[in-house]
Design an enzyme around this catalytic site. Structure first.
Site, PDB file in Angstrom:
ATOM      1  N   GLU A  36       0.837  -1.202   0.000  1.00  0.00           N
ATOM      2  CA  GLU A  36       0.000   0.000   0.000  1.00  0.00           C
ATOM      3  C   GLU A  36       0.869   1.248   0.000  1.00  0.00           C
ATOM      4  O   GLU A  36       2.078   1.180   0.235  1.00  0.00           O
ATOM      5  CB  GLU A  36      -0.939  -0.004   1.200  1.00  0.00           C
ATOM      6  CG  GLU A  36      -0.239  -0.207   2.533  1.00  0.00           C
ATOM      7  CD  GLU A  36      -0.578   0.854   3.540  1.00  0.00           C
ATOM      8  OE1 GLU A  36      -0.543   2.044   3.162  1.00  0.00           O
ATOM      9  OE2 GLU A  36      -0.845   0.495   4.696  1.00  0.00           O
ATOM     10  N   LYS A 170      -3.544  -1.696  14.465  1.00  0.00           N
ATOM     11  CA  LYS A 170      -2.850  -0.564  15.058  1.00  0.00           C
ATOM     12  C   LYS A 170      -3.235  -0.435  16.531  1.00  0.00           C
ATOM     13  O   LYS A 170      -4.405  -0.577  16.906  1.00  0.00           O
ATOM     14  CB  LYS A 170      -3.181   0.717  14.297  1.00  0.00           C
ATOM     15  CG  LYS A 170      -2.687   0.697  12.847  1.00  0.00           C
ATOM     16  CD  LYS A 170      -2.978   1.992  12.139  1.00  0.00           C
ATOM     17  CE  LYS A 170      -2.411   1.990  10.725  1.00  0.00           C
ATOM     18  NZ  LYS A 170      -3.167   1.119   9.807  1.00  0.00           N
TER      19      LYS A 170
END
Length: 319
Positions: A36, A170
């Protein structure tokens, strides 16, 4: 090897450009790893963002696979970027952060954009890339019971058959709720050489992984069987940050709570939350979180290349 087990709706060739090296690798059944680009556009400051992207691609090459960084530039989806284009993307301002929802808009406006996990998965699947490496996935945000702030990454994992190698979710997220939603979406979650789901900067979130695997070849076999079964969900491979680069969970939790409080006070919402929090964590930890981020994405890229290579070998043997 390109995934031939699912119908791939065509993308208008005027809207996509696949680098010759990537196209050749896909046609020959060589291993390819999607990467990404929000790590370049929103995840790190310049020049660390570009240096990291170049080093991550080098890791993929060193492990025998072809890197395919995905982004939007000049009104086209780009699959595979050369060094000059990576540098241009890393300095582009303004630059969008594009999920699946945003792709049409940024293409129509001819805006440069980094692709999130959801957009990268979508594009990777459309061109036949089965394995994707990132830093950490998005998920259910803290306080989502009030804000309903849940990343599009989770829905994408539930409907797009791409294996995502990451350092877990995360640490700024509500990880138990994220895992619950992944279960609801039917997404296999694999711990690579770990029984604990990692939390990005920390090796453990305190939550167990549903299944552990210790070899890239075993993960590749699972991916192939998932595809042969016609199951459309992705697969999440949770790879803990290397021991030497991990940050103490308690230290990161204090830093995250401070950054989250600042975001709430500033009224930051939606897709702007994660870039704000990551930037603040760099400041609060005096740069340690940035170095950890670089280390984990490099490690994930290496594992993704190993899995892609094993998958390619297995499919060639079965052909």
């Amino acid at each position: 090897m390109p995934n031939r087990r699912f119908p791939l709706p065509p993308i208008d060739p005027h809207l996509i450009e696949i680098a010759p090296e990537v196209r050749d690798a896909l046609q020959r059944g060589r291993p390819v790893v999607a990467l990404e680009s929000t790590i370049v556009t929103h995840g790190m400051p310049f020049p660390e963002n570009v240096e990291t992207a170049v080093s991550v691609e080098a890791v993929v090459r060193d492990r025998g696979a072809v890197p395919a960084t995905i982004a939007v530039l000049d009104g086209r989806i780009r699959v595979g970027l050369d060094a000059a284009t990576l540098r241009r993307l890393g300095q582009a301002r303004p630059v969008e952060k594009a999920s699946r929802r945003d792709l049409s808009a940024v293409l129509a406006a001819r805006m440069p954009a980094g692709t999130t996990v959801s957009a990268t998965m979508l594009i990777a699947h459309r061109v036949g890339i089965a394995v994707f490496a990132t830093g950490g996935i998005g998920g259910v945000h803290r306080g989502a019971e009030s804000t309903f702030d849940i990343s599009a990454d989770l829905d994408e994992l539930g409907r797009t058959p791409v294996a995502v190698v990451c350092a877990g979710a995360k640490a700024i997220l509500d990880i138990p709720k994220t895992l619950e939603l992944l279960e609801t979406r039917g997404v296999p979650v694999i711990g690579y050489r770990t029984d604990d789901f990692p939390a990005f900067f920390a090796r453990s979130s305190g939550a167990p992984v549903p299944r552990r695997m210790d070899r890239a070849a075993d993960i590749a076999a699972l991916i192939d069987i998932q595809h042969r079964l016609g199951l459309e969900a992705g697969i999440l491979v949770a790879n803990p940050i290397p021991v030497e680069d991990a940050l103490p969970a308690a230290v990161m939790e204090r830093a995250i709570r401070e950054a989250v409080a600042e975001a709430e006070t500033a009224g930051i919402r939606g897709k702007d939350v994660t870039p704000f929090l990551l930037a603040r964590l760099v400041d609060i930890t005096e740069g340690r979180s940035l170095q950890a981020n670089i280390a984990l994405i490099r490690d994930n890229a290496g594992l993704a290349a190993d899995i892609a290579g094993a998958l390619s070998d297995q499919r060639r043997a079965a052909a």
